[in-house]
Scaffold this motif. Sequence first.
Motif, PDB file in Angstrom:
ATOM      1  N   VAL A   1     -16.890   3.804 -12.804  1.00  0.00           N
ATOM      2  CA  VAL A   1     -16.178   3.693 -14.090  1.00  0.00           C
ATOM      3  C   VAL A   1     -14.957   4.627 -14.093  1.00  0.00           C
ATOM      4  CG1 VAL A   1     -16.355   4.146 -16.571  1.00  0.00           C
ATOM      5  CG2 VAL A   1     -18.217   2.969 -15.382  1.00  0.00           C
ATOM      6  N   VAL A   2     -15.178   5.854 -13.656  1.00  0.00           N
ATOM      7  CA  VAL A   2     -14.069   6.822 -13.631  1.00  0.00           C
ATOM      8  C   VAL A   2     -13.002   6.378 -12.624  1.00  0.00           C
ATOM      9  CG1 VAL A   2     -13.432   9.212 -13.088  1.00  0.00           C
ATOM     10  CG2 VAL A   2     -15.540   8.726 -14.363  1.00  0.00           C
TER      11      VAL A   2
ATOM     12  N   ALA B   1     -10.970   3.632 -14.024  1.00  0.00           N
ATOM     13  CA  ALA B   1     -10.083   4.124 -15.094  1.00  0.00           C
ATOM     14  C   ALA B   1      -8.858   4.816 -14.505  1.00  0.00           C
ATOM     15  CB  ALA B   1     -10.858   5.082 -15.995  1.00  0.00           C
TER      16      ALA B   1
ATOM     17  N   ALA C   1      -6.627   2.122 -13.124  1.00  0.00           N
ATOM     18  CA  ALA C   1      -5.955   1.346 -14.175  1.00  0.00           C
ATOM     19  C   ALA C   1      -4.797   2.141 -14.757  1.00  0.00           C
ATOM     20  CB  ALA C   1      -6.950   0.980 -15.260  1.00  0.00           C
ATOM     21  N   SER C   2      -5.034   3.444 -15.027  1.00  0.00           N
ATOM     22  CA  SER C   2      -3.959   4.233 -15.634  1.00  0.00           C
ATOM     23  C   SER C   2      -2.803   4.429 -14.657  1.00  0.00           C
ATOM     24  CB  SER C   2      -4.489   5.579 -16.123  1.00  0.00           C
ATOM     25  OG  SER C   2      -4.961   6.324 -15.032  1.00  0.00           O
TER      26      SER C   2
ATOM     27  N   SER D   1     -13.916  -4.371 -12.133  1.00  0.00           N
ATOM     28  CA  SER D   1     -14.161  -4.224 -13.568  1.00  0.00           C
ATOM     29  C   SER D   1     -14.852  -5.466 -14.135  1.00  0.00           C
ATOM     30  CB  SER D   1     -12.878  -3.893 -14.329  1.00  0.00           C
ATOM     31  OG  SER D   1     -11.929  -4.896 -14.128  1.00  0.00           O
TER      32      SER D   1
END
Lengths: 59, 377
Positions: free
Chosen positions: A12-13, A16, A19-20, B19
């Motif tokens: 998850v991290v 993230a 994505a950023s 995801s």
Amino acid sequence: MKISKKVLGALVVGLAVQASSSSCDKVQTKPEKAKKVGTENPANQQPDTAYNCPACGMG
Amino acid sequence: MSRTILPTIACNLDADILSASLPLLEEGVVGALEWSFDALFRQDHVIPEWFYDLLTAYSNEGRLIGHGVFFSLFSGRLLPEQAAWLQRLKQLTRQYRFDHITEHFGFMTGSDFHKGAPMSVPYTSGTVAIGRDRLQRIQDAAQCPVGLENLAFAYSLDEVKRQGAFLEQLIEPVNGFIILDLHNVYCQLHNFNIPFEVLIQAYPLDRVREIHISGGSWETAVTDQSRSIRRDTHDGRVPESVFELLERTLPLCPQVKYVVMEQLGAGLQTEAAKIGFRNDFQQMQKITEQFLEHHPRMAAVPNNFLPEQSLPPGQIIEDEYLYGEQQILSYILEHAAGHAEAMEQLQHTALRNSVWDIEKWQPDMLETAIRIARKWK
């Protein structure tokens, strides 16, 4: 198959961060620590994970 | 002996795929991961720790399978890049426990190792020898079962009908297996108007260890605007017809262990697409579970898909004529304005009246080959 919370949390991290960095269009964001596969130079750690597959032969 | 078929995701280092898959991974319903281990060339084969940990979790359970993309099995010449590919694979098998390794049927049209798309080759004793030699090298590097995937693309109906037998000849010395890609089969059923019952029996079904499903797209045929060509573009949802093919095919494949869903990250960029991906996975899982409910035991003696004894590769088998012909064909496919011009140019090459059988190539499929070769140029 059950995956440990630790592995899922890191995923998850990791997503993230990717994505950023993608949305900000940064190209130098490096993971804190990377596992290297093979013998190649690990210097080029860009977040470009775009992957298109021509392999099936009708793509 | 009880039977296991693992619902699997083709999962690369791609933020959109990962995801989309995350809720399925959290639910614990992803039975195995298929990783295209040679697709990280843009990142110099470096992977982040969190992805390494995910791969390792599946590897530790013997549920990681490797799916090569760029080896170019039928290149007439064994290229330095292929030797490096084999060396990298050997190193990876020290890091991960792959339950098996697979590659694609065909040769890559591109001018370098990471460009181009796989195209078929003539089915001859010479190409069988090259394919067997390369598979033996992959088996030697990986030290685990190895297999080949059926190709969606074909120039002619004759080629479609013969592909299964050719695959069987290739994998025989290494006691290998095949991936039966049902969307590739779906493309062939549509593009060549052949009944499923006929086509499916042309494949060595007792050698199927892995099944793929995916989505694709339609393209209007250039010679007949009322006709469409199905392409295996992996950019959309799995059609209902492919799920039906899965239901019909599972009972025919006594050794199948993995059913894999493939989709490109480029097709998973919206929340709706991600939900669709998960719904397709759940439908695939449900079909597999229903099949196992009715067939809980192995229908045949399990095949370990390993050679009886170690087969160290012998002298490298190469064919410079074949390599030259592949260069010519690749160039024409990448540069011709269309199928008519490509065929006209081919008439002035060594491919004319040769084992390539270009005289039987369907114009619409030649046009498709041009589009594919250009897309991945």
